[in-house]
Design a protein around this motif. Structure first.
Motif, PDB file in Angstrom:
ATOM      1  N   THR A  87      -9.480   9.329  -1.383  1.00 14.10           N
ATOM      2  CA  THR A  87      -8.603   8.165  -1.467  1.00 14.10           C
ATOM      3  C   THR A  87      -7.459   8.327  -0.480  1.00 14.10           C
ATOM      4  N   PRO A  88      -7.407   7.509   0.549  1.00 14.71           N
ATOM      5  CA  PRO A  88      -6.339   7.643   1.548  1.00 14.71           C
ATOM      6  C   PRO A  88      -5.021   7.101   1.004  1.00 14.71           C
ATOM      7  N   PRO A  89      -3.904   7.428   1.639  1.00 23.66           N
ATOM      8  CA  PRO A  89      -2.603   6.939   1.181  1.00 23.66           C
ATOM      9  C   PRO A  89      -2.532   5.412   1.239  1.00 23.66           C
ATOM     10  N   ALA A  90      -2.194   4.798   0.132  1.00 27.15           N
ATOM     11  CA  ALA A  90      -2.172   3.339   0.062  1.00 27.15           C
ATOM     12  C   ALA A  90      -1.040   2.743   0.891  1.00 27.15           C
ATOM     13  N   ASP A  91       0.003   3.538   1.157  1.00 25.63           N
ATOM     14  CA  ASP A  91       1.150   3.011   1.884  1.00 25.63           C
ATOM     15  C   ASP A  91       0.974   3.079   3.394  1.00 25.63           C
ATOM     16  N   LYS A 151      -1.325   1.983   6.696  1.00 23.87           N
ATOM     17  CA  LYS A 151      -2.347   1.063   7.181  1.00 23.87           C
ATOM     18  C   LYS A 151      -3.552   1.861   7.669  1.00 23.87           C
ATOM     19  N   PRO A 152      -4.774   1.494   7.279  1.00 21.77           N
ATOM     20  CA  PRO A 152      -5.953   2.200   7.795  1.00 21.77           C
ATOM     21  C   PRO A 152      -6.149   1.950   9.286  1.00 21.77           C
ATOM     22  N   ASN A 164      -4.829   8.367   6.638  1.00 21.49           N
ATOM     23  CA  ASN A 164      -5.587   7.111   6.639  1.00 21.49           C
ATOM     24  C   ASN A 164      -6.053   6.740   8.044  1.00 21.49           C
TER      25      ASN A 164
END
Length: 393
Positions: free
Chosen positions: A24-28, A30-31, A348
């Motif tokens: 799970t990449p950091p949600a904050d 942007k990918p 991310n």
């Protein structure tokens, strides 16, 4: 079913999806995707306008040979770009992108009955996986020639045993190289031509990255042949509009070279049913005739490399590529797969492990310890990705 289907390996991006599963990449953050070499620059209006103005072509069956206008545009481009004269009626054949053509050409060329032994197809290592799949499904044995930093990321032909050369029917080369961006020199071409003369194999020159360069236009296979006073015997080059003109969905390119080989390849394609859509032919003709959009494309990639490399240089080992839009980067710690998971999990940013682009051969996987960064995202995203990766100390 064809028993050779069981020999095919998962594509690198399938392996990457499996590697990143459950992360799970950091949600904050942007990918930012740097793993796939899919151009993201705008498709030029010269192409889109030609496409929309030629929709009447959808009402007609296309010729496998392609229109005279398209073949003439391809021939004129070869003359402008390489100073090479070709006969558009016998030495040029439009195709639905270089990937399709590389695969189909291998099926048409390989003769399993020729020597009484299993034929060999030689591939650089790392490599574009279509080379391997095409060889296997043609009933041939792939043989991998490692491309290492100490050899300028060029194949070391001297390492190929005589017994392998004697069974070799086809050699793939990729210049500029995927993933390294390395370009073959005239001396490299001369050495390969001499081997082709000695052993009789055909050279398939994959040149789809030739127009993404930084001032020094890469030498092409047909150009090298002319410079060395040769004809095009046993030589076919493959090129594409996908990277040059930012139209990967158009599926358009052409092959050029040995007229005798292309005569047989045309016959194969006539039965294969892979003629190019007339509307696409019209758009392709416009694209090959125009260089302004190509120059702008190169400018945008040059800006990205100029911005990204200074950010990455203090942390990573890499050589500035001769051409292409890839950076072939040695990762800290030497574990490319672990690094790719960490880059996704902590930054991310999605990158492609180099070991997924190569095979274990001659005691080494030449992609291990590297990741491939495709600088196809917008400039700001490439810079942001570089900053995040550089922070992963």
């Amino acid at each position: 079913m064809n028993p050779h289907l069981t020999q095919l390996q998962p594509y690198p991006f399938e392996r990457l999806r499996a590697l990143l599963a459950g992360v799970t990449p950091p949600a904050d953050l942007k990918p930012i995707a740097l793993q796939i070499g899919e151009p993201k620059h705008a498709t030029p209006t010269v192409v889109t306008e030609a496409l929309t103005h030629s929709l009447a072509g959808l009402a007609a069956y296309p010729s496998t040979l392609g229109s005279a206008e398209l073949r003439a545009a391809c021939a004129h481009w070869l003359e402008r770009r390489y100073g090479v004269s070709t006969n558009p009626d016998s030495e040029i054949l439009p195709v639905n992108g270089s990937r399709e053509a590389l695969f189909a050409f291998t099926q048409a060329l390989i003769d399993p009955s020729r020597s009484g032994e299993r034929p060999v197809v030689i591939s650089p290592n790392p490599f574009y996986q279509i080379y391997e799949g095409a060889a296997l499904l043609a009933g041939a044995e792939p043989y991998y020639v490692n491309c290492l930093a100490e050899n300028r990321f060029q194949p070391d032909w001297t390492a190929v045993p005589e017994t392998v050369w004697q069974r070799t029917q086809l050699v793939f080369v990729c210049s500029p190289g995927n993933p390294t961006g390395a370009v073959m020199s005239l001396a490299d071409w001369q050495a390969l031509f001499e081997l082709s003369d000695r052993y009789g194999f055909t050279i398939a020159s994959d040149e789809c990255y030739s127009e993404i360069h930084f001032g020094q236009a890469p030498l092409g296979g047909l150009e090298a042949a002319v410079k060395l006073g040769r004809g095009f015997e046993r030589l076919v080059m493959f090129t594409s509009l996908s990277k040059r003109s930012n139209v990967p969905g158009l599926r358009s390119g052409f092959v050029a070279g040995d007229a005798a080989l292309l005569k047989h390849f045309l016959l194969y394609r006539t039965y294969h049913g892979c003629a190019m859509n007339p509307t696409v032919q019209a758009a392709s003709t416009a694209a090959w005739r125009d260089e302004a959009h190509v120059e702008d494309n190169r400018r945008q990639y040059a800006e990205k490399f100029a911005a990204v490399m200074p950010i990455l240089a203090p942390v990573f080992e890499f050589d500035e590529p001769d051409a292409s839009f890839y950076l072939w980067v040695r990762v800290p710690g030497g574990d490319d797969q672990a690094y790719a998971r960490r880059a996704f999990a902590e930054a991310n940013v999605t990158v492609l492990p180099g070991s997924f682009l190569a095979r274990d051969a001659h005691g080494v996987n030449p992609g291990a310890g590297y990741v491939r960064l495709a600088l196809v995202a917008p400039l700001a995203d490439c810079v942001e990705a570089a900053k995040r990766l550089a922070a992963l100390r």
